[in-house]
Design a protein around this motif. Structure first.
Motif, PDB file in Angstrom:
ATOM      1  N   GLY A   1       5.389  75.635  45.495  1.00 13.97           N
ATOM      2  CA  GLY A   1       6.059  74.504  44.867  1.00 13.97           C
ATOM      3  C   GLY A   1       6.448  73.403  45.819  1.00 13.97           C
ATOM      4  N   ALA A   2       6.030  73.513  47.117  1.00 10.05           N
ATOM      5  CA  ALA A   2       6.379  72.475  48.079  1.00 10.05           C
ATOM      6  C   ALA A   2       5.651  71.180  47.759  1.00 10.05           C
ATOM      7  CB  ALA A   2       6.030  72.932  49.488  1.00 10.05           C
ATOM      8  N   LEU A   3       6.314  70.074  48.032  1.00  9.95           N
ATOM      9  CA  LEU A   3       5.672  68.768  47.938  1.00  9.95           C
ATOM     10  C   LEU A   3       4.793  68.560  49.158  1.00  9.95           C
ATOM     11  CD1 LEU A   3       8.657  66.546  46.770  1.00  9.95           C
ATOM     12  CD2 LEU A   3       6.666  67.198  45.407  1.00  9.95           C
ATOM     13  N   ASP A   4       3.572  68.113  48.959  1.00 12.03           N
ATOM     14  CA  ASP A   4       2.657  67.832  50.052  1.00 12.03           C
ATOM     15  C   ASP A   4       2.894  66.396  50.518  1.00 12.03           C
ATOM     16  OD1 ASP A   4       0.556  67.355  51.777  1.00 12.03           O
ATOM     17  OD2 ASP A   4      -0.911  68.421  50.541  1.00 12.03           O
TER      18      ASP A   4
ATOM     19  N   ALA B   1      10.055  60.360  50.654  1.00 13.66           N
ATOM     20  CA  ALA B   1       9.596  61.710  50.350  1.00 13.66           C
ATOM     21  C   ALA B   1      10.727  62.728  50.445  1.00 13.66           C
ATOM     22  CB  ALA B   1       8.454  62.088  51.291  1.00 13.66           C
ATOM     23  N   LEU B   2      11.591  62.569  51.432  1.00 15.92           N
ATOM     24  CA  LEU B   2      12.724  63.484  51.567  1.00 15.92           C
ATOM     25  C   LEU B   2      13.688  63.350  50.398  1.00 15.92           C
ATOM     26  CD1 LEU B   2      13.357  62.964  55.384  1.00 15.92           C
ATOM     27  CD2 LEU B   2      12.677  65.126  54.312  1.00 15.92           C
ATOM     28  N   GLU B   3      13.941  62.139  49.949  1.00 19.66           N
ATOM     29  CA  GLU B   3      14.818  61.935  48.789  1.00 19.66           C
ATOM     30  C   GLU B   3      14.241  62.613  47.557  1.00 19.66           C
ATOM     31  OE1 GLU B   3      17.732  60.745  48.507  1.00 19.66           O
ATOM     32  OE2 GLU B   3      18.087  59.720  50.414  1.00 19.66           O
ATOM     33  N   ARG B   4      12.953  62.461  47.354  1.00 20.01           N
ATOM     34  CA  ARG B   4      12.336  63.102  46.189  1.00 20.01           C
ATOM     35  C   ARG B   4      12.402  64.620  46.300  1.00 20.01           C
ATOM     36  NH1 ARG B   4       6.120  62.348  43.857  1.00 20.01           N
ATOM     37  NH2 ARG B   4       6.155  64.266  42.581  1.00 20.01           N
ATOM     38  N   ALA B   5      12.103  65.145  47.489  1.00 23.41           N
ATOM     39  CA  ALA B   5      12.143  66.597  47.659  1.00 23.41           C
ATOM     40  C   ALA B   5      13.531  67.151  47.389  1.00 23.41           C
ATOM     41  CB  ALA B   5      11.699  66.948  49.081  1.00 23.41           C
ATOM     42  N   ALA B   6      14.565  66.469  47.881  1.00 23.06           N
ATOM     43  CA  ALA B   6      15.934  66.931  47.641  1.00 23.06           C
ATOM     44  C   ALA B   6      16.287  66.820  46.164  1.00 23.06           C
ATOM     45  CB  ALA B   6      16.903  66.123  48.486  1.00 23.06           C
TER      46      ALA B   6
ATOM     47  N   LEU C   1      -8.344  78.006  50.811  1.00 20.66           N
ATOM     48  CA  LEU C   1      -6.995  78.454  51.156  1.00 20.66           C
ATOM     49  C   LEU C   1      -6.720  78.235  52.631  1.00 20.66           C
ATOM     50  CD1 LEU C   1      -6.692  81.802  49.170  1.00 20.66           C
ATOM     51  CD2 LEU C   1      -5.405  79.694  48.765  1.00 20.66           C
ATOM     52  N   ALA C   2      -7.730  78.536  53.461  1.00 18.91           N
ATOM     53  CA  ALA C   2      -7.529  78.383  54.890  1.00 18.91           C
ATOM     54  C   ALA C   2      -7.310  76.933  55.278  1.00 18.91           C
ATOM     55  CB  ALA C   2      -8.732  78.950  55.644  1.00 18.91           C
ATOM     56  N   ALA C   3      -7.916  76.008  54.515  1.00 21.70           N
ATOM     57  CA  ALA C   3      -7.762  74.595  54.834  1.00 21.70           C
ATOM     58  C   ALA C   3      -6.427  74.038  54.381  1.00 21.70           C
ATOM     59  CB  ALA C   3      -8.890  73.796  54.180  1.00 21.70           C
ATOM     60  N   ALA C   4      -5.762  74.742  53.479  1.00 22.38           N
ATOM     61  CA  ALA C   4      -4.458  74.286  53.000  1.00 22.38           C
ATOM     62  C   ALA C   4      -3.433  74.420  54.112  1.00 22.38           C
ATOM     63  CB  ALA C   4      -4.036  75.115  51.790  1.00 22.38           C
ATOM     64  N   PRO C   5      -2.315  73.704  54.016  1.00 23.49           N
ATOM     65  CA  PRO C   5      -1.264  73.842  55.023  1.00 23.49           C
ATOM     66  C   PRO C   5      -0.839  75.294  55.168  1.00 23.49           C
ATOM     67  CG  PRO C   5      -0.813  72.013  53.554  1.00 23.49           C
ATOM     68  CD  PRO C   5      -1.974  72.749  52.973  1.00 23.49           C
ATOM     69  N   PRO C   6      -0.595  75.783  56.374  1.00 22.26           N
ATOM     70  CA  PRO C   6      -0.280  77.196  56.582  1.00 22.26           C
ATOM     71  C   PRO C   6       1.018  77.624  55.932  1.00 22.26           C
ATOM     72  CG  PRO C   6       0.074  75.923  58.586  1.00 22.26           C
ATOM     73  CD  PRO C   6      -0.617  75.030  57.621  1.00 22.26           C
ATOM     74  N   PHE C   7       1.840  76.668  55.473  1.00 20.63           N
ATOM     75  CA  PHE C   7       3.108  77.008  54.850  1.00 20.63           C
ATOM     76  C   PHE C   7       2.994  77.028  53.330  1.00 20.63           C
ATOM     77  CE2 PHE C   7       2.887  72.524  54.476  1.00 20.63           C
ATOM     78  CZ  PHE C   7       2.574  72.043  55.729  1.00 20.63           C
ATOM     79  N   ALA C   8       1.807  76.786  52.758  1.00 24.13           N
ATOM     80  CA  ALA C   8       1.689  76.649  51.305  1.00 24.13           C
ATOM     81  C   ALA C   8       2.092  77.923  50.582  1.00 24.13           C
ATOM     82  CB  ALA C   8       0.256  76.259  50.930  1.00 24.13           C
ATOM     83  N   GLU C   9       1.579  79.059  51.051  1.00 23.53           N
ATOM     84  CA  GLU C   9       1.910  80.300  50.377  1.00 23.53           C
ATOM     85  C   GLU C   9       3.363  80.668  50.580  1.00 23.53           C
ATOM     86  OE1 GLU C   9      -0.707  83.395  51.427  1.00 23.53           O
ATOM     87  OE2 GLU C   9      -2.468  82.481  50.531  1.00 23.53           O
ATOM     88  N   ALA C  10       3.902  80.393  51.775  1.00 22.72           N
ATOM     89  CA  ALA C  10       5.295  80.746  52.055  1.00 22.72           C
ATOM     90  C   ALA C  10       6.265  79.879  51.269  1.00 22.72           C
ATOM     91  CB  ALA C  10       5.572  80.623  53.548  1.00 22.72           C
ATOM     92  N   LEU C  11       5.825  78.689  50.878  1.00 25.53           N
ATOM     93  CA  LEU C  11       6.700  77.768  50.157  1.00 25.53           C
ATOM     94  C   LEU C  11       6.020  77.299  48.881  1.00 25.53           C
ATOM     95  CD1 LEU C  11       8.007  75.665  53.146  1.00 25.53           C
ATOM     96  CD2 LEU C  11       9.347  77.222  51.758  1.00 25.53           C
TER      97      LEU C  11
ATOM     98  N   LEU D   1       9.615  69.833  51.417  1.00 27.69           N
ATOM     99  CA  LEU D   1       8.620  68.829  51.771  1.00 27.69           C
ATOM    100  C   LEU D   1       7.803  69.362  52.938  1.00 27.69           C
ATOM    101  CD1 LEU D   1       7.338  66.015  51.584  1.00 27.69           C
ATOM    102  CD2 LEU D   1       9.111  65.208  53.165  1.00 27.69           C
ATOM    103  N   ALA D   2       6.475  69.449  52.745  1.00 31.76           N
ATOM    104  CA  ALA D   2       5.590  70.009  53.756  1.00 31.76           C
ATOM    105  C   ALA D   2       4.739  68.906  54.370  1.00 31.76           C
ATOM    106  CB  ALA D   2       4.686  71.073  53.126  1.00 31.76           C
TER     107      ALA D   2
END
Length: 455
Positions: free
Chosen positions: A38-41, A61-66, A26-36, A72-73
């Protein structure tokens, strides 16, 4: 005492190690993973820090996220990009102070046009001081109704850090440093809120709100720290201001800490219904707080001004500038300086007003010209100066007594240590009366001078 069996100890140890490994993951994951959730990595979509240009990959990536309605993280690192368009509804998130998008060529890093909602969070944008036109930015938004920027940093913009055209939104807890023009330049804004942010070392203006035609825009500039604003491109006051508002009505400017502005801490040009309150303004090079030209309605209250050419001015009745209050401010340590538009020196005024203004409950100290001034030549109408404390100034209170001036009332002020007089009447820049604090208004029509304490 009950002891655990060796097998139990081994099992407990295995469970502890498994839990530790899970926590490490968990600590190695992006720090925004829990806050977001379903975010795309971005990494799984081909976005990797490094020297290679990532503009196309980021755009896809932005087009897909939208399209999928997912944030998008971007993981920590430096991504080199330029001229990437933000689609409507996109949210782009990074690790604060660790995810950097660096301009790789001309043009903005990111831009959006005609979007209803754009959100940026936790990203540092680097402009690399690549030159741009005066109305361009590292981030550019046109006709965007709902911009949200949170914990965003923009460094070394070759023009503006953020450029808004006919747009609105909220910028909060951001940092802007080293812009060639301004940290934020908004034209014909739709309600911009800039709060709790840091603006350092901008070379022409800190915040610039401008309209092509006068109108209300309901913008708020509050609780920001703005320091070392320059005037690289010179002029008579268009540059060099921490906060510069032109023709934008209904703007609230409050609670900002402003230091070392080449010209003004706050300059409001032809801006109706502006409120300038509770600001700390230190070491301004010209007039610290200025309401000028064709404005109607200015409230200037509870500001602290220490060190400026002039302290507070509500001016240009000749251009239609009128109607205001100057209440409860502390102004001190003014100085004279060279004129910008002619030979000789000038400035050194604590508070100056011209038309339809009440000046009440202020404290002015150490003004080398006058503590408080009412009018200039024939430009004086309906001014009251009451209940103020004026200390250690060359002249305590000066008032224009040119033929045709309107009414002025100077009553109940305390004036101490004035070197040339407590209340003096002027014809333009020449003293035209004895000390009116001693002899009263001397029969001058429309002028009332009474009950002032002179020491």
């Amino acid at each position: 005492m009950t002891r655990a069996a060796p097998a139990d100890l081994s099992l407990s140890r295995r469970r502890f190690m498994a839990a530790s490994a899970a926590f490490a993951g968990l600590a190695a994951a992006p720090p925004f993973a829990e806050a977001l959730p379903g975010a795309l990595d971005g990494e799984t979509l081909g976005l990797r820090p490094g020297e290679a240009d990532q503009s196309r990959a980021l755009g896809r990536a932005l087009e897909r996220a939208a399209r999928e309605g997912r944030p998008l993280a971007l993981r920590p690192g430096t991504y080199r990009v330029s001229n990437v368009s933000l689609p409507d509804g996109v949210t782009l998130v990074g690790a604060p102070r660790a995810t950097r998008l660096e301009l790789s060529g001309s043009g903005p890093v990111l831009s959006a046009r005609g979007a209803r909602r754009i959100a940026l969070r936790g990203i540092t944008f680097v402009g690399g001081s690549i030159p741009g036109a005066a109305e361009t930015g590292v981030l550019e938004f046109a006709d965007v109704s709902g911009l949200a920027m949170d914990d965003v940093t923009v460094l070394d913009a070759g023009a503006n850090s953020v450029m808004l055209v006919r747009s609105g939104g909220t910028l909060r807890d951001c940092r802007f440093e080293g812009a060639r023009q301004a940290a934020l330049f908004s034209i014909d804004g739709k309600g911009v809120s800039l709060t709790d942010s840091v603006i350092l070392g901008c070379r022409n203006n800190g915040v610039l709100l401008r309209r092509n035609d006068k109108a209300d825009e309901s913008s708020v500039i509050s609780r920001n720290r703005i320091e070392d604003t320059g005037a690289l491109d010179g002029g008579l006051g268009w540059n060099g201001n921490a906060i510069n508002v032109s023709k934008a009505g209904g703007v609230m400017i409050s609670g900002n800490a402003i230091r070392r502005s080449a010209f003004s801490a706050v300059r409001a040009h032809a801006a109706d219904d502006v409120m300038i309150t509770d600001n700390l303004c230190l070491d301004s090079g010209e007039t610290c707080i200025f309401a000028e030209y064709g404005f109607s309605g200015a409230v200037i209250s509870s500001n602290l001004v220490d060190g400026a050419g002039n302290g507070i001015c509500i001016a240009n009745f000749n251009e239609g500038g009128r109607l205001g209050t100057v209440v409860g401010n502390l102004v001190r340590n003014l100085f004279r300086r060279k004129k910008l538009d002619g030979p000789g020196d000038s400035y050194g005024l604590g508070i100056g007003v011209e038309a339809d203004v009440a000046v009440t409950g202020n404290v002015v100290e150490n003004a080398p010209t006058a503590g408080i001034n009412a009018g200039w030549g024939p430009y004086l109408r309906d001014v009251t100066i009451t209940g103020n404390v004026v200390r250690g100034c060359d002249v305590g209170i000066s008032v224009s007594v040119v033929e045709g001036v309107g009414p002025a009332t100077i009553v109940g002020n305390t004036v101490t240590g004035s070197r040339r007089g407590g209340v003096l009447g002027y014809r333009w820049d020449q003293v035209a009366t004895p000390d009116l604090a001693i002899g009263g208004s001397g029969g001058l029509p429309g002028l009332t001078v009474a009950q002032n304490t002179l020491r």
